[in-house]
Scaffold this motif. Sequence first.
Motif, PDB file in Angstrom:
ATOM      1  N   SER A 105       0.821  -1.213   0.000  1.00 17.58           N
ATOM      2  CA  SER A 105       0.000   0.000   0.000  1.00 17.58           C
ATOM      3  C   SER A 105       0.855   1.263   0.000  1.00 17.58           C
ATOM      4  CB  SER A 105      -0.924   0.001   1.226  1.00 17.58           C
ATOM      5  OG  SER A 105      -1.766  -1.129   1.220  1.00 17.58           O
ATOM      6  N   VAL A 106       1.917   1.270   0.823  1.00 16.08           N
ATOM      7  CA  VAL A 106       2.772   2.459   0.918  1.00 16.08           C
ATOM      8  C   VAL A 106       3.442   2.748  -0.419  1.00 16.08           C
ATOM      9  CG1 VAL A 106       4.866   3.409   1.962  1.00 16.08           C
ATOM     10  CG2 VAL A 106       3.166   2.263   3.391  1.00 16.08           C
ATOM     11  N   VAL A 107       4.064   1.727  -0.994  1.00 17.42           N
ATOM     12  CA  VAL A 107       4.774   1.933  -2.256  1.00 17.42           C
ATOM     13  C   VAL A 107       3.805   2.185  -3.396  1.00 17.42           C
ATOM     14  CG1 VAL A 107       6.390   0.915  -3.895  1.00 17.42           C
ATOM     15  CG2 VAL A 107       6.700   0.560  -1.468  1.00 17.42           C
ATOM     16  N   GLY A 108       2.630   1.529  -3.336  1.00 18.92           N
ATOM     17  CA  GLY A 108       1.648   1.748  -4.391  1.00 18.92           C
ATOM     18  C   GLY A 108       1.203   3.196  -4.467  1.00 18.92           C
ATOM     19  N   GLY A 109       0.974   3.813  -3.308  1.00 15.20           N
ATOM     20  CA  GLY A 109       0.543   5.206  -3.306  1.00 15.20           C
ATOM     21  C   GLY A 109       1.611   6.158  -3.817  1.00 15.20           C
ATOM     22  N   TRP A 110       2.815   6.042  -3.249  1.00 16.88           N
ATOM     23  CA  TRP A 110       3.904   6.905  -3.698  1.00 16.88           C
ATOM     24  C   TRP A 110       4.333   6.549  -5.113  1.00 16.88           C
ATOM     25  CZ3 TRP A 110       4.211  11.248  -1.669  1.00 16.88           C
ATOM     26  CH2 TRP A 110       4.063  11.450  -0.300  1.00 16.88           C
ATOM     27  N   GLY A 111       4.266   5.260  -5.452  1.00 17.54           N
ATOM     28  CA  GLY A 111       4.656   4.847  -6.798  1.00 17.54           C
ATOM     29  C   GLY A 111       3.769   5.472  -7.853  1.00 17.54           C
ATOM     30  N   LEU A 112       2.451   5.498  -7.599  1.00 10.87           N
ATOM     31  CA  LEU A 112       1.538   6.114  -8.562  1.00 10.87           C
ATOM     32  C   LEU A 112       1.879   7.584  -8.759  1.00 10.87           C
ATOM     33  CD1 LEU A 112      -0.980   6.276 -10.310  1.00 10.87           C
ATOM     34  CD2 LEU A 112      -2.337   6.578  -8.233  1.00 10.87           C
ATOM     35  N   LEU A 113       2.099   8.308  -7.669  1.00 15.73           N
ATOM     36  CA  LEU A 113       2.407   9.731  -7.763  1.00 15.73           C
ATOM     37  C   LEU A 113       3.695   9.975  -8.532  1.00 15.73           C
ATOM     38  CD1 LEU A 113       1.666  12.620  -6.927  1.00 15.73           C
ATOM     39  CD2 LEU A 113       2.924  12.252  -4.802  1.00 15.73           C
ATOM     40  N   LEU A 114       4.736   9.198  -8.220  1.00  9.26           N
ATOM     41  CA  LEU A 114       6.026   9.392  -8.876  1.00  9.26           C
ATOM     42  C   LEU A 114       5.992   8.973 -10.344  1.00  9.26           C
ATOM     43  CD1 LEU A 114       8.435   8.252  -6.027  1.00  9.26           C
ATOM     44  CD2 LEU A 114       8.096  10.570  -6.881  1.00  9.26           C
ATOM     45  N   VAL A 115       5.262   7.895 -10.641  1.00 11.74           N
ATOM     46  CA  VAL A 115       5.172   7.455 -12.035  1.00 11.74           C
ATOM     47  C   VAL A 115       4.441   8.503 -12.872  1.00 11.74           C
ATOM     48  CG1 VAL A 115       4.142   5.746 -13.581  1.00 11.74           C
ATOM     49  CG2 VAL A 115       5.373   4.997 -11.562  1.00 11.74           C
ATOM     50  N   VAL A 116       3.323   9.042 -12.346  1.00 12.81           N
ATOM     51  CA  VAL A 116       2.610  10.097 -13.068  1.00 12.81           C
ATOM     52  C   VAL A 116       3.532  11.290 -13.297  1.00 12.81           C
ATOM     53  CG1 VAL A 116       0.744  11.788 -12.914  1.00 12.81           C
ATOM     54  CG2 VAL A 116       0.319   9.426 -12.278  1.00 12.81           C
ATOM     55  N   PHE A 117       4.274  11.680 -12.264  1.00 14.09           N
ATOM     56  CA  PHE A 117       5.183  12.819 -12.374  1.00 14.09           C
ATOM     57  C   PHE A 117       6.285  12.542 -13.392  1.00 14.09           C
ATOM     58  CE2 PHE A 117       8.780  15.417 -11.085  1.00 14.09           C
ATOM     59  CZ  PHE A 117       8.184  16.666 -10.952  1.00 14.09           C
ATOM     60  N   ALA A 118       6.883  11.349 -13.312  1.00 17.41           N
ATOM     61  CA  ALA A 118       7.985  11.007 -14.212  1.00 17.41           C
ATOM     62  C   ALA A 118       7.521  10.929 -15.658  1.00 17.41           C
ATOM     63  CB  ALA A 118       8.610   9.677 -13.786  1.00 17.41           C
ATOM     64  N   VAL A 119       6.368  10.297 -15.879  1.00 16.20           N
ATOM     65  CA  VAL A 119       5.866  10.163 -17.245  1.00 16.20           C
ATOM     66  C   VAL A 119       5.470  11.522 -17.802  1.00 16.20           C
ATOM     67  CG1 VAL A 119       4.069   9.126 -18.671  1.00 16.20           C
ATOM     68  CG2 VAL A 119       5.120   7.793 -16.862  1.00 16.20           C
ATOM     69  N   THR A 120       4.878  12.376 -16.963  1.00 16.38           N
ATOM     70  CA  THR A 120       4.533  13.719 -17.421  1.00 16.38           C
ATOM     71  C   THR A 120       5.778  14.475 -17.869  1.00 16.38           C
ATOM     72  OG1 THR A 120       2.661  13.794 -15.888  1.00 16.38           O
ATOM     73  CG2 THR A 120       3.434  15.886 -16.767  1.00 16.38           C
ATOM     74  N   SER A 121       6.860  14.343 -17.117  1.00 15.30           N
ATOM     75  CA  SER A 121       8.105  15.031 -17.471  1.00 15.30           C
ATOM     76  C   SER A 121       8.658  14.544 -18.795  1.00 15.30           C
ATOM     77  CB  SER A 121       9.139  14.819 -16.361  1.00 15.30           C
ATOM     78  OG  SER A 121       8.669  15.314 -15.136  1.00 15.30           O
ATOM     79  N   THR A 122       8.729  13.223 -18.963  1.00 16.65           N
ATOM     80  CA  THR A 122       9.323  12.690 -20.190  1.00 16.65           C
ATOM     81  C   THR A 122       8.428  12.897 -21.403  1.00 16.65           C
ATOM     82  OG1 THR A 122       8.446  10.502 -19.585  1.00 16.65           O
ATOM     83  CG2 THR A 122      10.729  10.969 -19.010  1.00 16.65           C
ATOM     84  N   LEU A 123       7.100  12.792 -21.203  1.00 17.34           N
ATOM     85  CA  LEU A 123       6.191  13.047 -22.327  1.00 17.34           C
ATOM     86  C   LEU A 123       6.242  14.515 -22.743  1.00 17.34           C
ATOM     87  CD1 LEU A 123       2.940  10.974 -21.647  1.00 17.34           C
ATOM     88  CD2 LEU A 123       4.497  10.765 -23.582  1.00 17.34           C
ATOM     89  N   THR A 124       6.323  15.398 -21.758  1.00 18.38           N
ATOM     90  CA  THR A 124       6.434  16.823 -22.076  1.00 18.38           C
ATOM     91  C   THR A 124       7.691  17.089 -22.885  1.00 18.38           C
ATOM     92  OG1 THR A 124       5.255  17.437 -20.057  1.00 18.38           O
ATOM     93  CG2 THR A 124       6.595  19.136 -21.100  1.00 18.38           C
ATOM     94  N   LEU A 125       8.793  16.471 -22.477  1.00 17.76           N
ATOM     95  CA  LEU A 125      10.049  16.629 -23.218  1.00 17.76           C
ATOM     96  C   LEU A 125       9.909  16.086 -24.636  1.00 17.76           C
ATOM     97  CD1 LEU A 125      13.062  17.396 -23.204  1.00 17.76           C
ATOM     98  CD2 LEU A 125      13.550  15.083 -22.373  1.00 17.76           C
ATOM     99  N   ALA A 126       9.280  14.904 -24.787  1.00 16.31           N
ATOM    100  CA  ALA A 126       9.118  14.306 -26.108  1.00 16.31           C
ATOM    101  C   ALA A 126       8.265  15.184 -27.022  1.00 16.31           C
ATOM    102  CB  ALA A 126       8.501  12.915 -25.980  1.00 16.31           C
ATOM    103  N   VAL A 127       7.189  15.751 -26.467  1.00 16.81           N
ATOM    104  CA  VAL A 127       6.320  16.608 -27.275  1.00 16.81           C
ATOM    105  C   VAL A 127       7.036  17.906 -27.630  1.00 16.81           C
ATOM    106  CG1 VAL A 127       4.168  17.924 -27.262  1.00 16.81           C
ATOM    107  CG2 VAL A 127       4.200  15.593 -26.378  1.00 16.81           C
ATOM    108  N   GLN A 128       7.791  18.463 -26.687  1.00 19.89           N
ATOM    109  CA  GLN A 128       8.555  19.676 -26.981  1.00 19.89           C
ATOM    110  C   GLN A 128       9.561  19.429 -28.102  1.00 19.89           C
ATOM    111  OE1 GLN A 128      10.280  20.622 -23.198  1.00 19.89           O
ATOM    112  NE2 GLN A 128       8.511  21.782 -22.483  1.00 19.89           N
ATOM    113  N   GLN A 129      10.185  18.266 -28.091  1.00 17.35           N
ATOM    114  CA  GLN A 129      11.172  17.949 -29.119  1.00 17.35           C
ATOM    115  C   GLN A 129      10.527  17.741 -30.480  1.00 17.35           C
ATOM    116  OE1 GLN A 129      13.121  14.553 -27.390  1.00 17.35           O
ATOM    117  NE2 GLN A 129      14.557  15.794 -26.215  1.00 17.35           N
ATOM    118  N   ARG A 130       9.218  17.498 -30.494  1.00 19.37           N
ATOM    119  CA  ARG A 130       8.499  17.331 -31.759  1.00 19.37           C
ATOM    120  C   ARG A 130       7.660  18.560 -32.064  1.00 19.37           C
ATOM    121  NH1 ARG A 130       4.894  12.408 -31.321  1.00 19.37           N
ATOM    122  NH2 ARG A 130       4.500  12.913 -33.494  1.00 19.37           N
ATOM    123  N   GLY A 131       8.107  19.708 -31.547  1.00 21.54           N
ATOM    124  CA  GLY A 131       7.339  20.930 -31.740  1.00 21.54           C
ATOM    125  C   GLY A 131       7.079  21.242 -33.199  1.00 21.54           C
TER     126      GLY A 131
END
Length: 452
Positions: A58-84
């Motif tokens: 439960s502990v890792v699942g909660g923090w894991g979801l938050l960090l995964v969303v944050f990490a994926v948002t960062s990398t997707l934002t970078l990927a979209v910026q690079q395809r501007g």
Amino acid sequence: MISLALRSLRHRPGGYLASFLVLFLGSVMLMSFASLLDTAQGDAVDTGSEETLTTLASVVGGWGLLLVVFAVTSTLTLAVQQRGADMVTLRSAGATPAQVGRMIVGEAAVLAVAASVCAIPWAIFGGSALLDVLIDTDQVAPAVSYSFGPIGLGTGTVITLVAATLAALVTARRTARMRVAEASAATANGSRRMGRIRIAAAVLFLAGGVNLGVMTIVLDHDKSAEIMQTAGSASILVAIGLALLAPALMRGVTALLGGPLQRLGGVSGYLTVQNVRRRADRIGTALMPVILFTGIGSGTFYMQSIENAATAAEGVAKTTEQRNIETLNFVVIGTVVLFACIMLVNVLIAATTHRSREFGQQRLIGATPRQVLRMVTAEGVLLALTGVLFGSLASLATVLPFTLARTDDVVPDAPLAIHLSIVAIAATATLLASVGTAWRRMRVPAVEAATA
């Protein structure tokens, strides 16, 4: 637009490699810990073992979801910026904002499904290894056998898909709503203002972290388990809040150090300052994992060191509960810090690789390969210094309240080597990822790189 998303992924797989790797690693982490819930449902599982397995998942699942969303948002934002340029072309050709948004979400969904499927065998191995650690530390009975079932598979797959979809929606919302002229200008100069939603989210995370720090001080100090939960979470929230403000932090540090850097660095220093000012948003994306790694790593490892020292000073032996909490902290934080470190290297390699054309153009107008490498090195040093500075500030949200709660002191009596080790790893990973990738790009002829 969905079929266009599939063709885009098939013809340009390298553009989303960083996002795929983050989704894959996040899925492995989530499935590994979620499978402990499947294990907890076994027939030979006693009450104590079931509670330990459920708590850890439960502990890792909660923090894991938050960090995964944050990490994926960062990398997707970078990927979209690079395809501007691609986004500008689609909008100029008549694509509506909704269609561009659906394409981005479709790409993310396909990546999430593929990453989840690839993660299954690694998650089974990881979950089994976690159970072995718990059995070896006498937190789970030896009779408990590992099980990877519908909870682990479903939780990991669904959370990964939801994380990717949410991240894509956040990324697509601003990209798709930009006017064609505005998008063209942003693609050309690489700068954007931070959105109000992002700033509001940063303020909420910072406020939440400060609130948890205050709670750590006012809670019953005899209940170390409760204050460790609030203190440990405080630095994570503050680190995420500061990471969301990364572009602004990068601009502020550059404004402060830009003058001396240009005077001391010559041509390379000038190029460094100009690039950072022009590309603050993209460099800010690379700054995020540095802040997370430093803040979470320093804060939580110091917290456990302070707890161990306080227990030893009280002259009492560690209870079974204290040993369980210590193991839980090291397993959870070790996993989270490793994920943040891999994210750091992953984002920096992706960001630097995309600059091959920029490096080629700089060489064609007169910059030598050595000057370009010096520029990248200076950028890496500036990035590492900024990330370590604000990551260290984030760690104080855990260290200071927990020290006051457990020892009645303000300054912790803990070895400085912990923080120095975290800083050394962050700085080394930042420089190796950026400079090493740039050095490989320098091996490509300038004309070929500039026209790629």
